[in-house]
Design a protein around this motif. Structure first.
Motif, PDB file in Angstrom:
ATOM      1  N   MET A  89      -4.543  -7.540   2.581  1.00 23.58           N
ATOM      2  CA  MET A  89      -5.596  -6.531   2.460  1.00 23.58           C
ATOM      3  C   MET A  89      -5.120  -5.177   2.983  1.00 23.58           C
ATOM      4  SD  MET A  89      -8.177  -7.760   0.864  1.00 23.58           S
ATOM      5  CE  MET A  89      -6.852  -8.426  -0.140  1.00 23.58           C
ATOM      6  N   LEU A  90      -4.288  -5.197   4.010  1.00 23.12           N
ATOM      7  CA  LEU A  90      -3.744  -3.952   4.543  1.00 23.12           C
ATOM      8  C   LEU A  90      -2.867  -3.268   3.499  1.00 23.12           C
ATOM      9  CD1 LEU A  90      -3.663  -2.142   7.028  1.00 23.12           C
ATOM     10  CD2 LEU A  90      -1.706  -3.455   7.834  1.00 23.12           C
ATOM     11  N   ASP A  91      -1.988  -4.022   2.849  1.00 19.97           N
ATOM     12  CA  ASP A  91      -1.120  -3.439   1.823  1.00 19.97           C
ATOM     13  C   ASP A  91      -1.914  -2.942   0.617  1.00 19.97           C
ATOM     14  OD1 ASP A  91       1.157  -3.843   3.328  1.00 19.97           O
ATOM     15  OD2 ASP A  91       1.730  -5.700   2.303  1.00 19.97           O
ATOM     16  N   VAL A  92      -2.900  -3.715   0.197  1.00 22.03           N
ATOM     17  CA  VAL A  92      -3.706  -3.341  -0.969  1.00 22.03           C
ATOM     18  C   VAL A  92      -4.466  -2.032  -0.719  1.00 22.03           C
ATOM     19  CG1 VAL A  92      -5.728  -4.003  -2.350  1.00 22.03           C
ATOM     20  CG2 VAL A  92      -3.970  -5.700  -1.833  1.00 22.03           C
ATOM     21  N   HIS A  93      -4.973  -1.851   0.484  1.00 18.92           N
ATOM     22  CA  HIS A  93      -5.840  -0.711   0.760  1.00 18.92           C
ATOM     23  C   HIS A  93      -5.140   0.465   1.443  1.00 18.92           C
ATOM     24  CE1 HIS A  93      -8.550  -4.116   0.126  1.00 18.92           C
ATOM     25  NE2 HIS A  93      -9.279  -3.212  -0.481  1.00 18.92           N
ATOM     26  N   ARG A  94      -3.828   0.339   1.665  1.00 14.56           N
ATOM     27  CA  ARG A  94      -3.057   1.406   2.283  1.00 14.56           C
ATOM     28  C   ARG A  94      -3.155   2.694   1.456  1.00 14.56           C
ATOM     29  NH1 ARG A  94       0.468   0.320   6.082  1.00 14.56           N
ATOM     30  NH2 ARG A  94       0.852  -1.779   5.320  1.00 14.56           N
ATOM     31  N   LYS A  95      -3.382   3.777   2.117  1.00 13.17           N
ATOM     32  CA  LYS A  95      -3.483   5.128   1.542  1.00 13.17           C
ATOM     33  C   LYS A  95      -4.733   5.327   0.686  1.00 13.17           C
ATOM     34  CE  LYS A  95       1.389   5.993   1.867  1.00 13.17           C
ATOM     35  NZ  LYS A  95       2.591   6.506   1.370  1.00 13.17           N
ATOM     36  N   MET A  96      -5.672   4.379   0.705  1.00 14.35           N
ATOM     37  CA  MET A  96      -6.920   4.560  -0.037  1.00 14.35           C
ATOM     38  C   MET A  96      -7.945   5.317   0.805  1.00 14.35           C
ATOM     39  SD  MET A  96      -7.270   0.925  -2.044  1.00 14.35           S
ATOM     40  CE  MET A  96      -8.560   1.409  -3.178  1.00 14.35           C
ATOM     41  N   ASN A  97      -7.750   5.302   2.134  1.00 16.98           N
ATOM     42  CA  ASN A  97      -8.637   5.998   3.062  1.00 16.98           C
ATOM     43  C   ASN A  97     -10.115   5.688   2.796  1.00 16.98           C
ATOM     44  OD1 ASN A  97      -8.958   7.535   5.371  1.00 16.98           O
ATOM     45  ND2 ASN A  97      -9.268   9.421   4.199  1.00 16.98           N
TER      46      ASN A  97
END
Length: 133
Positions: free
Chosen positions: A81-89
């Protein structure tokens, strides 16, 4: 009658049901996922976060994840989940709105509120990996 009730009681003790079973198994998980994707498509603010998403992959991985987290026979093979949502803020408000969309999707699929709460409780630990990254 007493023997019949005793047997019924033993039978209910021997069959342990999972949240996956309570949800209705794969057909309902697929319905929830399709409803959720549809809900997202009508919410411009949330849909903006999905503009570069391959929806078929998202669908496949969300089904895996809901199946797995509910105790079903699936293994989640997607990214963290961290990788998927990285830089989505994603803000807390957007996260909460997305949860509302998931609730709408479960309501449309006929999932009981108690069962919805159980699923949300299992998904909740992912929250810190989703917002503000």
């Amino acid at each position: 009658l007493g023997t019949l009730l005793a047997l019924a009681g033993c039978q209910s003790l021997s069959t342990s049901s999972t949240l996956y079973d309570e949800l209705g198994g794969m057909p309902v998980i697929e319905k929830i996922t399709d409803n959720f994707i549809n809900e997202i498509s009508f919410d411009q603010q949330i849909a903006a976060h999905f503009k570069e998403t391959k929806i078929e992959r998202f669908r496949e991985k969300l089904i895996e994840q809901l199946c797995n987290v509910s105790g079903g026979p699936c293994e989640y093979t997607g990214d963290s989940m961290l990788d998927v949502h990285r830089k989505m803020n994603i803000t807390e408000g957007e996260f909460n709105r997305t949860v509302d969309l998931l609730i709408n999707a479960m309501n449309q699929a006929g999932v009981a509120h108690r069962t919805q709460n159980k699923l949300i409780a299992r998904l909740a630990p992912m929250r810190p990996d989703i917002i503000y990254h």
